[in-house]
Design an enzyme around this catalytic site. Sequence first.
Site, PDB file in Angstrom:
ATOM      1  N   LEU A  41       0.846  -0.958   0.083  1.00 48.81           N
ATOM      2  CA  LEU A  41      -0.144   0.094  -0.011  1.00 48.81           C
ATOM      3  C   LEU A  41       1.026   1.181  -0.147  1.00 48.81           C
ATOM      4  CD1 LEU A  41      -3.043   0.673   0.061  1.00 48.81           C
ATOM      5  CD2 LEU A  41      -2.997   0.730   2.535  1.00 48.81           C
ATOM      6  N   ASP A  42       0.781   2.248  -0.938  1.00 48.96           N
ATOM      7  CA  ASP A  42       1.651   3.133  -1.353  1.00 48.96           C
ATOM      8  C   ASP A  42       1.869   4.019  -0.020  1.00 48.96           C
ATOM      9  OD1 ASP A  42       2.003   2.583  -3.556  1.00 48.96           O
ATOM     10  OD2 ASP A  42       0.440   3.988  -4.489  1.00 48.96           O
ATOM     11  N   THR A  43       2.806   4.764   0.420  1.00 50.49           N
ATOM     12  CA  THR A  43       3.044   5.435   1.631  1.00 50.49           C
ATOM     13  C   THR A  43       1.833   6.395   1.675  1.00 50.49           C
ATOM     14  OG1 THR A  43       5.606   5.182   1.240  1.00 50.49           O
ATOM     15  CG2 THR A  43       4.781   6.911   2.813  1.00 50.49           C
TER      16      THR A  43
END
Length: 210
Positions: A41-43
């Site tokens: 999950l992207d930052t």
Amino acid sequence: MARLILLNKPYGVICQFSPSPPHRCLADLLAQPGVYPAGRLDTDSEGLLLLTDSGPLQAKIADPQHKLPKTYWVQVEGAPSDADLAPLRRGVDLGDFVTRPAEVRIIAEPAGLWARTPPVRFRAAIPTTWLEIIIREGKNRQVRRMTAKVGYPTLRLIRYAIGDYTLDGLSPESWRELHVAAPAAIRQRGDEAARGRPKQRGRRGPNKAR
């Protein structure tokens, strides 16, 4: 049985256990050795992240070939009509790949939604809209690229569900643990692969399937 942890990952946390300043990492949220993310999950995205100690279960969740649905709540800049979103339902060409058809609908702001830190930056003269987008892929920054492609940039992205697992009851940074069985077909493939490899000596690593 495999361990499966459901974590509500906040904005700004990098999806790895090793430190990566200035971002916080998963080790800052949970001290659970032997589990690893099933997918990423992207930052700058929030929401549901699954972690497990089972290699086969990790593959089942993360590998796009299994087409496990992933549900996102997406706040976009602007006010798209249903017709504006139609290309997402057909699949859009992002240059390096064409997306599979997505399920997309306009929704009200999700009830009980927590404030993001830092807050989203809005432009006063431009409205925003919440969408529910369900995809069965997981390419890098795919949802953000999809909404930008049809002219509605993503301001905030929250993954609400992966398959039947949801954020329900999880506040940011909180998590709960389940004990589940890896699917039989995945276990069988793992067993067949193991029979084709020489036996390993020594202690098993923490990410072996249980």
